[in-house]
Design a protein around this motif. Structure first.
Motif, PDB file in Angstrom:
ATOM      1  N   CYS A 288      63.685 -25.794   0.354  1.00 16.40           N
ATOM      2  CA  CYS A 288      62.946 -24.536   0.232  1.00 16.40           C
ATOM      3  C   CYS A 288      61.812 -24.460   1.247  1.00 16.40           C
ATOM      4  CB  CYS A 288      62.365 -24.390  -1.178  1.00 16.40           C
ATOM      5  SG  CYS A 288      63.595 -24.127  -2.474  1.00 16.40           S
ATOM      6  N   VAL A 289      61.618 -23.280   1.794  1.00 14.39           N
ATOM      7  CA  VAL A 289      60.502 -23.000   2.693  1.00 14.39           C
ATOM      8  C   VAL A 289      59.960 -21.625   2.336  1.00 14.39           C
ATOM      9  CG1 VAL A 289      61.355 -24.415   4.600  1.00 14.39           C
ATOM     10  CG2 VAL A 289      62.025 -22.002   4.456  1.00 14.39           C
ATOM     11  N   SER A 290      58.751 -21.336   2.762  1.00 12.17           N
ATOM     12  CA  SER A 290      58.220 -19.981   2.593  1.00 12.17           C
ATOM     13  C   SER A 290      58.903 -19.060   3.595  1.00 12.17           C
ATOM     14  CB  SER A 290      56.708 -19.975   2.811  1.00 12.17           C
ATOM     15  OG  SER A 290      56.406 -20.194   4.181  1.00 12.17           O
ATOM     16  N   ILE A 291      58.807 -17.763   3.353  1.00 10.06           N
ATOM     17  CA  ILE A 291      59.387 -16.797   4.293  1.00 10.06           C
ATOM     18  C   ILE A 291      58.652 -16.855   5.628  1.00 10.06           C
ATOM     19  CG2 ILE A 291      59.873 -14.367   4.733  1.00 10.06           C
ATOM     20  CD1 ILE A 291      61.679 -15.663   2.635  1.00 10.06           C
ATOM     21  N   ASP A 292      57.335 -17.084   5.601  1.00  7.21           N
ATOM     22  CA  ASP A 292      56.599 -17.234   6.863  1.00  7.21           C
ATOM     23  C   ASP A 292      57.168 -18.395   7.677  1.00  7.21           C
ATOM     24  OD1 ASP A 292      54.913 -15.107   6.517  1.00  7.21           O
ATOM     25  OD2 ASP A 292      53.203 -16.293   5.814  1.00  7.21           O
ATOM     26  N   GLN A 293      57.451 -19.513   7.007  1.00  4.30           N
ATOM     27  CA  GLN A 293      58.029 -20.665   7.706  1.00  4.30           C
ATOM     28  C   GLN A 293      59.416 -20.324   8.249  1.00  4.30           C
ATOM     29  OE1 GLN A 293      57.444 -23.304   4.229  1.00  4.30           O
ATOM     30  NE2 GLN A 293      56.486 -24.751   5.648  1.00  4.30           N
ATOM     31  N   LEU A 294      60.212 -19.619   7.436  1.00  4.95           N
ATOM     32  CA  LEU A 294      61.560 -19.266   7.866  1.00  4.95           C
ATOM     33  C   LEU A 294      61.523 -18.314   9.060  1.00  4.95           C
ATOM     34  CD1 LEU A 294      64.516 -19.818   7.093  1.00  4.95           C
ATOM     35  CD2 LEU A 294      64.460 -17.718   5.728  1.00  4.95           C
ATOM     36  N   GLU A 295      60.563 -17.420   9.087  1.00  2.00           N
ATOM     37  CA  GLU A 295      60.423 -16.512  10.229  1.00  2.00           C
ATOM     38  C   GLU A 295      60.114 -17.292  11.504  1.00  2.00           C
ATOM     39  OE1 GLU A 295      59.025 -12.320   8.153  1.00  2.00           O
ATOM     40  OE2 GLU A 295      57.482 -13.723   8.832  1.00  2.00           O
ATOM     41  N   THR A 296      59.276 -18.327  11.387  1.00  2.00           N
ATOM     42  CA  THR A 296      58.963 -19.164  12.544  1.00  2.00           C
ATOM     43  C   THR A 296      60.197 -19.919  13.023  1.00  2.00           C
ATOM     44  OG1 THR A 296      56.660 -19.437  11.835  1.00  2.00           O
ATOM     45  CG2 THR A 296      57.524 -21.063  13.371  1.00  2.00           C
ATOM     46  N   LEU A 297      60.991 -20.420  12.086  1.00  2.00           N
ATOM     47  CA  LEU A 297      62.174 -21.204  12.421  1.00  2.00           C
ATOM     48  C   LEU A 297      63.284 -20.349  13.037  1.00  2.00           C
ATOM     49  CD1 LEU A 297      62.303 -23.385   9.180  1.00  2.00           C
ATOM     50  CD2 LEU A 297      61.953 -24.273  11.501  1.00  2.00           C
TER      51      LEU A 297
ATOM     52  N   ASN B 107      62.058 -11.341  11.619  1.00  2.00           N
ATOM     53  CA  ASN B 107      61.042 -10.784  10.731  1.00  2.00           C
ATOM     54  C   ASN B 107      61.719 -10.264   9.462  1.00  2.00           C
ATOM     55  OD1 ASN B 107      58.849  -9.579   9.525  1.00  2.00           O
ATOM     56  ND2 ASN B 107      58.687  -7.914  10.999  1.00  2.00           N
ATOM     57  N   PHE B 108      61.555 -10.991   8.354  1.00  2.00           N
ATOM     58  CA  PHE B 108      62.196 -10.628   7.102  1.00  2.00           C
ATOM     59  C   PHE B 108      61.332  -9.663   6.289  1.00  2.00           C
ATOM     60  CE2 PHE B 108      63.782 -14.915   8.130  1.00  2.00           C
ATOM     61  CZ  PHE B 108      65.139 -14.634   8.209  1.00  2.00           C
ATOM     62  N   PHE B 109      61.998  -8.801   5.558  1.00  3.11           N
ATOM     63  CA  PHE B 109      61.382  -7.864   4.617  1.00  3.11           C
ATOM     64  C   PHE B 109      60.229  -7.055   5.235  1.00  3.11           C
ATOM     65  CE2 PHE B 109      62.660 -11.761   2.145  1.00  3.11           C
ATOM     66  CZ  PHE B 109      63.910 -11.267   1.786  1.00  3.11           C
ATOM     67  N   PRO B 110      60.418  -6.513   6.445  1.00  2.00           N
ATOM     68  CA  PRO B 110      59.348  -5.754   7.089  1.00  2.00           C
ATOM     69  C   PRO B 110      59.087  -4.410   6.425  1.00  2.00           C
ATOM     70  CG  PRO B 110      61.360  -5.537   8.350  1.00  2.00           C
ATOM     71  CD  PRO B 110      61.643  -6.546   7.273  1.00  2.00           C
ATOM     72  N   ASN B 111      59.996  -3.958   5.552  1.00  3.04           N
ATOM     73  CA  ASN B 111      59.813  -2.659   4.908  1.00  3.04           C
ATOM     74  C   ASN B 111      58.977  -2.733   3.643  1.00  3.04           C
ATOM     75  OD1 ASN B 111      61.354  -1.362   6.899  1.00  3.04           O
ATOM     76  ND2 ASN B 111      63.252  -1.924   5.862  1.00  3.04           N
ATOM     77  N   LEU B 112      58.520  -3.928   3.283  1.00  2.00           N
ATOM     78  CA  LEU B 112      57.526  -4.049   2.223  1.00  2.00           C
ATOM     79  C   LEU B 112      56.184  -3.520   2.735  1.00  2.00           C
ATOM     80  CD1 LEU B 112      58.124  -7.661   0.820  1.00  2.00           C
ATOM     81  CD2 LEU B 112      58.334  -5.540  -0.494  1.00  2.00           C
ATOM     82  N   PRO B 113      55.351  -2.974   1.854  1.00  2.00           N
ATOM     83  CA  PRO B 113      53.978  -2.678   2.267  1.00  2.00           C
ATOM     84  C   PRO B 113      53.326  -3.949   2.807  1.00  2.00           C
ATOM     85  CG  PRO B 113      54.437  -1.685   0.150  1.00  2.00           C
ATOM     86  CD  PRO B 113      55.612  -2.559   0.464  1.00  2.00           C
ATOM     87  N   ASP B 114      52.506  -3.812   3.842  1.00  3.50           N
ATOM     88  CA  ASP B 114      51.970  -4.984   4.536  1.00  3.50           C
ATOM     89  C   ASP B 114      51.220  -5.934   3.618  1.00  3.50           C
ATOM     90  OD1 ASP B 114      53.059  -4.151   6.909  1.00  3.50           O
ATOM     91  OD2 ASP B 114      51.247  -3.123   7.589  1.00  3.50           O
ATOM     92  N   ASP B 115      50.435  -5.391   2.656  1.00  9.62           N
ATOM     93  CA  ASP B 115      49.669  -6.289   1.798  1.00  9.62           C
ATOM     94  C   ASP B 115      50.588  -7.065   0.858  1.00  9.62           C
ATOM     95  OD1 ASP B 115      50.306  -3.983   0.446  1.00  9.62           O
ATOM     96  OD2 ASP B 115      48.341  -3.701  -0.479  1.00  9.62           O
TER      97      ASP B 115
ATOM     98  N   GLU C 114      55.191 -13.659   1.347  1.00  9.87           N
ATOM     99  CA  GLU C 114      55.812 -14.462   2.390  1.00  9.87           C
ATOM    100  C   GLU C 114      55.014 -15.710   2.733  1.00  9.87           C
ATOM    101  OE1 GLU C 114      56.842 -12.168   5.802  1.00  9.87           O
ATOM    102  OE2 GLU C 114      58.283 -10.914   4.713  1.00  9.87           O
ATOM    103  N   ALA C 115      53.762 -15.787   2.287  1.00  7.35           N
ATOM    104  CA  ALA C 115      52.915 -16.909   2.672  1.00  7.35           C
ATOM    105  C   ALA C 115      53.307 -18.202   1.976  1.00  7.35           C
ATOM    106  CB  ALA C 115      51.455 -16.582   2.375  1.00  7.35           C
ATOM    107  N   SER C 116      53.822 -18.113   0.754  1.00  4.92           N
ATOM    108  CA  SER C 116      54.165 -19.316  -0.012  1.00  4.92           C
ATOM    109  C   SER C 116      55.201 -18.935  -1.052  1.00  4.92           C
ATOM    110  CB  SER C 116      52.926 -19.914  -0.675  1.00  4.92           C
ATOM    111  OG  SER C 116      52.354 -18.977  -1.579  1.00  4.92           O
ATOM    112  N   PHE C 117      55.717 -19.924  -1.756  1.00  4.60           N
ATOM    113  CA  PHE C 117      56.653 -19.651  -2.846  1.00  4.60           C
ATOM    114  C   PHE C 117      56.234 -20.446  -4.078  1.00  4.60           C
ATOM    115  CE2 PHE C 117      58.444 -23.365  -0.760  1.00  4.60           C
ATOM    116  CZ  PHE C 117      58.867 -24.160  -1.813  1.00  4.60           C
TER     117      PHE C 117
END
Length: 313
Positions: A276-285, A289-297, A303-306
């Motif tokens: 398991c990794v966070s989405i932020d980590q997966l984006e780096t790997l 850019n995953f789930f960009p249609n979510l509101p930014d906040d 995406e920062a952690s799980f």
């Protein structure tokens, strides 16, 4: 698809496009608009919600929550027509450089959780048809992967809600070369994890899923129908769980090897947790850019952690 079905799908799409006016909202398959809310927070429906990284305009399909930011490939949407309505089956971005999907995205919700249809019969030829939306830009039907198996991204078992939905998962555009051991053992554990949770109404109202392999990090290259095609060194998944107003995201990063052992049921969850990794980590790997249609906040928080407990670990 019949002329009537195509026309009905066109009318549905036009109606949804007229309604889809903000990026902070998700479009469901009925053309309805519903606001997205983070865990325990309220969201301004007028706040910007799409990362400005794609040069392509939003459509009823690219605005869906499961769709990553588009890059330079071909965007394809596959739908079925059931009960007088169109239902999105899965979507993908196809790399014409690599002749493979960059990613495949879909969702589990109340409309496609049912297990009705069996897996497509192995006697049917072509077993893996050419994608009808790609024409000569895609690989031909049943093109062999030079000793590797045809590994589904949207798995056959992910789409058993209808015969047509299951059959569409066998398109070549949904395939990546996978070793037999990986495809039949390790990858199955992760697919089963997603399917069990995606079909559980108590776990999620909607589970958004993105899957892929590393096109630019290959364990080797193979020749397929006269093209140089990479065999990914890593496979990955990005998951977004929505239950009421609670949001949670999770990524998997798995090395594509040939020596994975079969595990007793009691050890599967602990093995999955190790990948398991966070989405932020997966984006780096992955560079995606995953789930960009979510509101930014919302996107920043989920995406920062799980949280392992949110996923049954």
């Amino acid at each position: 698809m019949s002329t009537y079905n195509k026309f009905a799908k066109y009318l549905m799409m036009m109606a949804v496009m007229l309604a889809a006016t903000t990026a902070c909202e998700d479009v469901d398959d009925d053309g309805d608009i519903f606001s997205v809310h983070p865990d325990g927070q309220s969201v301004d429906p007028d706040a910007p919600g799409v990362d400005d990284v794609s040069t392509r305009p939003l459509t009823p399909y690219t605005a869906r929550l499961e769709v990553p930011a588009l890059q330079d490939g071909i965007f394809i949407e596959h739908s079925t027509f059931e009960h007088d309505d169109s239902l999105v089956n899965y979507m993908l971005e196809y790399s014409t450089e690599h002749f493979l999907p960059r990613w495949v995205a879909f969702r589990f919700d109340e409309r496609n959780r049912a297990v009705v249809a069996n897996r497509k019969s192995e006697s049917i030829r072509p077993q893996y048809p050419a994608d009808p939306d790609l024409g000569s830009l895609g690989l031909p039907g049943d093109a062999p992967f030079n000793g590797f198996q045809h590994g589904h991204l949207c798995a056959s078992h992910d789409r058993r809600n209808s015969r047509e939905a299951n059959d569409q998962t066998f398109y070549m555009s949904n395939m990546m070369p996978q070793s037999g051991n990986f495809n039949g053992t390790q990858w199955v554990y992760f697919e089963s994890f997603v399917q069990t949770r995606g079909r559980s109404e108590s776990f999620a109202d909607t589970l958004y899923v993105v899957k892929g392999g590393t096109l630019n990090i290959a364990r080797q290259n193979i020749s397929v129908a006269g093209h140089v095609v990479p065999v990914p060194r890593y496979f990955w998944m990005a998951l977004l769980r929505v239950k009421g107003t609670n949001y949670s995201a999770l990524g998997f990063w798995v090395e594509h090897r040939d020596n994975y052992p079969e595990l007793p049921v009691s050890e599967v969850n602990s093995m999955i947790l190790e990948h398991c990794v966070s989405i932020d980590q997966l984006e780096t790997l992955t560079g995606i850019n995953f789930f960009p249609n979510l509101p930014d906040d919302v996107e920043r928080v989920v995406e920062a952690s799980f949280t392992p407990a949110a996923w049954g670990f």
